[in-house]
Design an enzyme around this catalytic site. Structure first.
Site, PDB file in Angstrom:
ATOM      1  N   ASP A 123       0.870  -1.164   0.000  1.00  0.00           N
ATOM      2  CA  ASP A 123       0.000   0.000   0.000  1.00  0.00           C
ATOM      3  C   ASP A 123       0.915   1.224   0.000  1.00  0.00           C
ATOM      4  OD1 ASP A 123      -2.317   1.596   0.295  1.00  0.00           O
ATOM      5  OD2 ASP A 123      -2.090   1.604   2.474  1.00  0.00           O
ATOM      6  N   ASP A 154      -0.083   4.905   1.455  1.00  0.00           N
ATOM      7  CA  ASP A 154      -0.217   5.770   2.633  1.00  0.00           C
ATOM      8  C   ASP A 154       0.002   4.990   3.920  1.00  0.00           C
ATOM      9  OD1 ASP A 154      -1.023   8.218   1.240  1.00  0.00           O
ATOM     10  OD2 ASP A 154      -2.821   7.088   0.715  1.00  0.00           O
ATOM     11  N   ASP A 201     -14.701  14.394   1.767  1.00  0.00           N
ATOM     12  CA  ASP A 201     -14.468  15.486   0.813  1.00  0.00           C
ATOM     13  C   ASP A 201     -13.022  15.985   0.860  1.00  0.00           C
ATOM     14  OD1 ASP A 201     -17.002  15.433  -0.199  1.00  0.00           O
ATOM     15  OD2 ASP A 201     -17.763  17.095   1.022  1.00  0.00           O
ATOM     16  N   VAL A 202     -12.392  15.877   2.022  1.00  0.00           N
ATOM     17  CA  VAL A 202     -10.984  16.289   2.117  1.00  0.00           C
ATOM     18  C   VAL A 202     -10.142  15.479   1.140  1.00  0.00           C
ATOM     19  CG1 VAL A 202      -8.968  16.455   3.633  1.00  0.00           C
ATOM     20  CG2 VAL A 202     -11.241  16.970   4.534  1.00  0.00           C
ATOM     21  N   HIS A 203     -10.494  14.202   0.971  1.00  0.00           N
ATOM     22  CA  HIS A 203      -9.786  13.332   0.037  1.00  0.00           C
ATOM     23  C   HIS A 203     -10.326  13.505  -1.386  1.00  0.00           C
ATOM     24  CE1 HIS A 203      -7.718  10.898   3.182  1.00  0.00           C
ATOM     25  NE2 HIS A 203      -8.775  11.254   3.908  1.00  0.00           N
TER      26      HIS A 203
END
Length: 589
Positions: A138, A140, A292-294
């Site tokens: 992965d 992050d 929404d931040v992402h």
């Protein structure tokens, strides 16, 4: 070589201590279960001529005098209110207590000399790196490790979205991110707006239930749940979401820390201002704002604009990837993050040619759906960012692919079974399906592990925990004496035990304690970690301590009916024995 010999001789010396300890402990257990008291005079003779043995344990120096003073007071009180026979019994119980503590203190140097290395790899299942041909990652919190600035950014942006787009009160803008308020693995009761820690047996750890920013009294928790057990039907499902409507949500990834904090702050504001609100709507709105931040890219743009502020220890990621590449291992990347964001981070950590290290790169994977949904085909992403329309017949090195699914991935690569090892930080989204359905080996990245091990290596923790263990054994063995005087003594021990348990919890985290334990039980998080990860470690850099032929063996943790034998109580490679490893900068606390 000399230092290695010293270490080994010390460990061998410890083995003798521990074997004696096990024998003594077994004798106590056997003797305690069969002892019958005839009269106080006979018992008094026994107590003066026989020394009771218990497992090693200890109490911190600050507690020693206090407990000794308490013991004298308690003995005096018992003697003033009891018959001669009761006095003999209570004196005998306190003499056992004192002897147990003395033996605990004598063994503390032996226990303290064997610390756990926080840079070790820990195995839940036997796994040999010699059998691993393909390594997957992965991105992050696996390849890219972020500073706490990222959590503050997510919190602030999501808070402002609530105010500006969801019409929440302007006063919420006064709340700032609280870095150490929550830990991973907590459950949130959506209907009751309560954040809590739950153990592996579905029991709430009392003292860890919060409404807003304030703890909820134990009595209220017991009334709300008719006890402390949370029924299976309202617990989180396989992926940490509620399986019975909007009831419980488990927060399992590191990105969820600002979300839990924002939920707590909004709840706190509404309660503080006596605003009547629907907890379900609040949860949905906070979840949407965090999403929404992402989705809207503000997080990605901020990190790309100031990469050095947000990404830490990239040189260690580079060292791991380089080692694998030099040893001929195939590597792939599957991440939910967009390519531009990954590209910027990997260039910072590894260099502009980072794609040469990977045989396959997949972005916007939409995990965990990637592992289950067979319907989404792969699309190739051109260098200019345009998605191409052509059908994918094979996955080429140097190309970037979007979406897709694991079944197509397996068909195109042929990378199946236990020759594949995949690393991720999210136990559900990254690891669960791979180990249960596809037979891949899995490695969990748990950054919190390093800090917790350092705490466990401290003198305070060793003293407190070992004395807690001995005191628990004392209570267990002596509870058989049911007369009021003896029960009064045992109740004093139980009270002391509860105080130590609470103090032990706050050593790790003032609100919620350890990520891995709820008092003595594993946490819900810990149980899932042991089920879905073959191995776990604080960061990928821990692999640098081992060669690629190393076999990791799980510790043989005794079952409840098995005796603890010393050689099987320490994870291989975890003890503080020197290893040859590349010199690297220290990792975050």
């Amino acid at each position: 070589m000399a230092s290695m010999s010293v270490k080994i001789s010390r460990l061998l010396g410890c083995k003798g201590h521990f074997q004696k300890l096990v024998i003594s402990s077994n004798a106590v257990d056997s003797h305690c279960r069969s002892w019958k008291y005839c009269d106080s005079t006979q018992q008094s003779r026994r107590s003066s001529s026989w020394v009771w043995r218990f497992p090693a344990s200890n109490v911190s120096n600050g507690m020693k005098q206090n407990l000794a003073n308490q013991s004298g007071t308690q003995r005096t009180a018992a003697m003033c209110t009891s018959s001669d026979g009761d006095r003999d019994m209570t004196d005998w119980l306190w003499s056992v207590y004192t002897e147990t503590k003395k033996q605990t203190e004598d063994l503390i140097p032996v226990i303290s000399s064997n610390s756990v290395n926080p840079d070790s790899v820990f195995a839940n299942n036997e796994i040999s790196l010699q059998d691993i041909e393909i390594y997957g990652f992965d991105y992050d919190y696996t390849l890219a490790f972020y500073s706490n600035h990222l959590h503050t950014l997510i919190f602030n942006v999501a808070r402002d979205i609530l105010i500006q787009e969801h019409r929440y009160p302007e006063g919420l803008g006064e709340y700032e991110y609280i870095p150490d308020f929550v830990i991973r693995g907590l459950h949130y009761d959506v209907q009751k707006a309560l954040l809590m820690k739950i153990d592996a047996f579905h029991y709430i750890q009392l003292g860890t239930v919060y409404r807003g920013l304030h703890p909820v009294p134990d009595k209220e928790v017991m009334a709300l749940y008719e006890g402390s057990h949370v029924p299976l039907e309202i617990m989180s499902d396989f992926y940490g979401k509620s399986s019975h409507g909007l009831t419980m949500k488990q927060f399992m990834d590191i990105f969820s820390l600002p979300e839990m904090t924002l939920l707590s702050c909004v709840n706190d504001y509404f309660m503080k201002h006596n605003i009547d609100y629907e907890p379900v709507h609040l949860y949905k709105d906070v979840k949407a704002a965090i999403g929404d931040v992402h989705r809207k890219g503000s997080l990605y743009r901020a990190v790309e604009a100031d990469i050095e502020k947000y990404i830490c220890y990239g040189e260690q990621t580079h060292a791991v990837l380089k080692k694998l590449s030099e040893n001929g291992k195939k590597m792939f990347l599957i991440t939910n993050s967009p390519f531009d964001f990954v590209d910027r981070g990997m260039k910072f950590m590894v260099g502009k040619d980072w794609r040469d290290l990977f045989d396959v790169v997949i972005v916007h994977a939409d995990k965990p759906g990637f592992f289950n949904d067979r319907r989404k085909p792969f699309r190739r992403l051109a260098d200019n960012g345009v998605l191409l329309w052509d059908r994918i017949h094979h996955l080429e090195k140097g190309q970037i692919y979007k979406q897709g699914n694991l079944y197509e991935f397996l068909r195109l690569t042929g990378w199946r079974g236990s020759k594949v090892l995949y690393f991720g930080d999210h136990i559900y989204s990254d690891l669960a399906d791979l180990t249960l359905k596809h037979g891949w080996r899995t490695g969990a990245i748990v950054p919190e592990l390093r800090k917790e091990i350092k705490i466990m290596n401290t003198e305070e923790y060793v003293h407190t925990m070992t004395w807690l263990q001995s005191l628990t054994s004392l209570v267990e063995h002596m509870q058989v004496h049911r007369d009021p005087a003896c029960q009064a003594v045992v109740q004093e021990w139980i009270k002391e035990r509860e105080e130590i348990r609470s103090r032990t919890r706050t050593i790790f985290h003032s609100q919620f304690g350890s990520l891995f334990r709820s008092y003595h039980n594993p946490t819900y998080f810990s149980r899932r970690l042991s089920r879905f990860a073959d191995m776990y470690m604080a960061s990928l850099s821990c692999l640098l301590r081992y060669d690629l032929h190393h076999t990791f063996f799980p510790r043989r943790t005794p079952l409840q009916h098995e005796l603890p034998f010393w050689p099987e109580q320490t994870s291989a490679g975890a003890m503080n024995i020197p290893f040859r490893a590349a010199a690297l900068p220290a990792e975050p606390e």
